[in-house]
Write a protein that holds these residues in place. Structure first.
Motif, short mmCIF file in Angstrom:
data_model
loop_
_atom_site.label_atom_id
_atom_site.label_comp_id
_atom_site.label_asym_id
_atom_site.label_seq_id
_atom_site.Cartn_x
_atom_site.Cartn_y
_atom_site.Cartn_z
N ARG A 1 29.01 32.06 62.19
CA ARG A 1 27.75 31.60 61.63
C ARG A 1 26.65 31.80 62.67
N LEU A 2 25.58 32.48 62.27
CA LEU A 2 24.46 32.74 63.18
C LEU A 2 23.46 31.59 63.16
N PHE A 3 22.85 31.36 64.31
CA PHE A 3 21.79 30.36 64.44
C PHE A 3 20.58 31.03 65.10
N GLY A 4 19.41 30.80 64.53
CA GLY A 4 18.18 31.34 65.09
C GLY A 4 17.90 32.78 64.74
N THR A 5 18.74 33.42 63.91
CA THR A 5 18.52 34.80 63.52
C THR A 5 19.34 35.09 62.27
N TRP A 6 19.13 36.28 61.68
CA TRP A 6 19.84 36.70 60.47
C TRP A 6 20.32 38.13 60.64
N LEU A 7 21.30 38.53 59.82
CA LEU A 7 21.75 39.91 59.84
C LEU A 7 20.71 40.81 59.18
N GLY A 8 20.48 41.95 59.80
CA GLY A 8 19.54 42.92 59.26
C GLY A 8 20.12 44.31 59.33
N ASP A 9 19.27 45.33 59.19
CA ASP A 9 19.72 46.71 59.18
C ASP A 9 20.45 47.07 60.47
N GLY A 10 21.61 47.67 60.32
CA GLY A 10 22.38 48.11 61.47
C GLY A 10 23.14 47.01 62.18
N ALA A 11 23.30 45.85 61.56
CA ALA A 11 24.02 44.74 62.20
C ALA A 11 25.46 45.13 62.51
N SER A 12 25.97 44.64 63.64
CA SER A 12 27.33 44.99 64.03
C SER A 12 27.88 43.97 65.02
N VAL A 13 29.19 44.06 65.22
CA VAL A 13 29.86 43.32 66.30
C VAL A 13 30.38 44.36 67.29
N SER A 14 30.07 44.17 68.57
CA SER A 14 30.58 45.09 69.59
C SER A 14 31.75 44.45 70.32
N LEU A 15 32.76 45.26 70.62
CA LEU A 15 33.91 44.85 71.42
C LEU A 15 33.76 45.52 72.78
N SER A 16 33.69 44.73 73.82
CA SER A 16 33.46 45.30 75.14
C SER A 16 34.48 44.80 76.14
N ARG A 17 34.91 45.69 77.00
CA ARG A 17 35.88 45.35 78.04
C ARG A 17 35.11 44.79 79.23
N TRP B 1 38.60 41.25 76.73
CA TRP B 1 37.64 41.85 75.82
C TRP B 1 36.72 40.77 75.27
N GLU B 2 35.43 41.08 75.20
CA GLU B 2 34.42 40.14 74.73
C GLU B 2 33.81 40.63 73.43
N MET B 3 33.25 39.71 72.66
CA MET B 3 32.67 40.02 71.35
C MET B 3 31.21 39.58 71.32
N HIS B 4 30.33 40.49 70.92
CA HIS B 4 28.91 40.19 70.78
C HIS B 4 28.44 40.60 69.38
N VAL B 5 27.61 39.76 68.78
CA VAL B 5 26.99 40.08 67.49
C VAL B 5 25.60 40.67 67.75
N HIS B 6 25.34 41.81 67.13
CA HIS B 6 24.01 42.45 67.18
C HIS B 6 23.41 42.30 65.79
N PRO B 7 22.45 41.38 65.59
CA PRO B 7 21.92 41.13 64.24
C PRO B 7 21.24 42.34 63.61
#
Length: 277
Positions: free
Chosen positions: A154-170, A215-221
């Motif tokens: 669940r996002l707080f302070g923002t919403w999903l928009g065009d090109g939204a994704s989750v990145s997996l980074s080492r 591995w870490e997870m980041h949401v890009h709205p």
């Protein structure tokens, strides 16, 4: 002064802390509550937050820590304070009623997100852990089945928009391995699925032998938005790492993968190679 003073804390439905202090021998005629943010190593002490206490019976005092202004992000130690900040006694935990925090309810439209959880330190003292973030990605239910991990967010302070994704980074060595596209019609609540086998990084194994790769997870709205770390902050657990333990999944090649929460309550996945025979 060696007296042990205890404080009861009740978190009400508005997020306020109602604090009751039992102080039969403190020697303070009009004590106050002092919250002092724990500085990072090498940093000086910062000014504390003082809460007025009013008489609530013989040798008992009561005060309310309001939600505004919010506490800065960090850990805050609690003291009973006399005439000045230099004259204070560490508070020990009494009763803690955190039922209002258990559900994790919070207004996702208000910003910044301010979270406060009273807890007991390793040495048995009363403290408050606080987070203050303009945007946040709150991890919800996590399902680990058949080599897949599905995370509700669940996002707080923002919403999903065009090109939204989750990145997996080492984490080390740093690298982004995959972007998971997200449906933009979900607004602020969505889920994503990770295949654990995709996180096996054969080129990341150190020469000294097998060691966990995190591995870490980041949401890009949106497509160009900076990543928001996936974490769990909204309930009554100040430190999740030792409390929420997930099972490890066996993978091809002798690897195992296990989701876990870090000391910062961030959600990560640890991939470990089997020791060489």
């Amino acid at each position: 002064m060696t007296e042990q003073v205890r404080a009861d804390v009740t978190v009400d439905e508005k997020g306020r802390f109602v604090i009751g202090v039992r102080s039969p021998q403190s020697g303070f005629s009009r004590p106050r509550l002092l919250l002092r943010q724990r500085p990072d190593k090498g940093e000086p002490l910062r000014p504390g937050r003082v809460v007025a206490l009013e008489p609530a019976g013989r040798d008992e005092w009561r005060g309310v820590l309001e939600t505004v202004p919010a506490l800065e992000e960090g850990r805050w130690d609690a003291y009973l304070m006399g005439p000045s900040e230099e004259n204070h006694i560490p508070l020990l935990p009494g009763l803690r009623d955190l039922r209002a925090l258990v559900s994790g309810r919070h207004d996702s439209h208000s910003a910044p997100l301010a979270v406060r959880i009273p807890y007991v330190t390793k040495d048995g003292r009363l403290a408050v852990r606080a987070w203050l973030r303009d945007t946040h990605a709150e991890a919800g239910r996590i399902d680990v089945t058949g080599g897949l991990m599905t995370v509700e967010v669940r996002l707080f302070g923002t919403w999903l928009g065009d090109g939204a994704s989750v990145s997996l980074s080492r984490r080390r060595p740093e690298a982004v391995v995959r972007q998971i596209p997200l449906r933009t019609d979900r607004g602020q609540e969505f889920s994503f699925t990770i295949g654990h086998q995709e996180l096996v990084a054969h080129d990341a194994e150190p020469e000294a032998g097998p060691a966990p790769v995190v591995w870490e997870m980041h949401v890009h709205p949106t497509v160009d938005a900076p990543g928001i770390r996936v974490a769990r902050l909204l309930d009554d657990v100040a430190d999740r790492k030792a409390v929420f333990v997930y099972p490890a999944t066996a993978l091809a090649g002798g690897y195992t993968a296990r989701p876990y929460y870090t000391v910062d309550n961030d959600l990560s996945v640890e991939v470990t190679a089997a020791p060489a025979q």
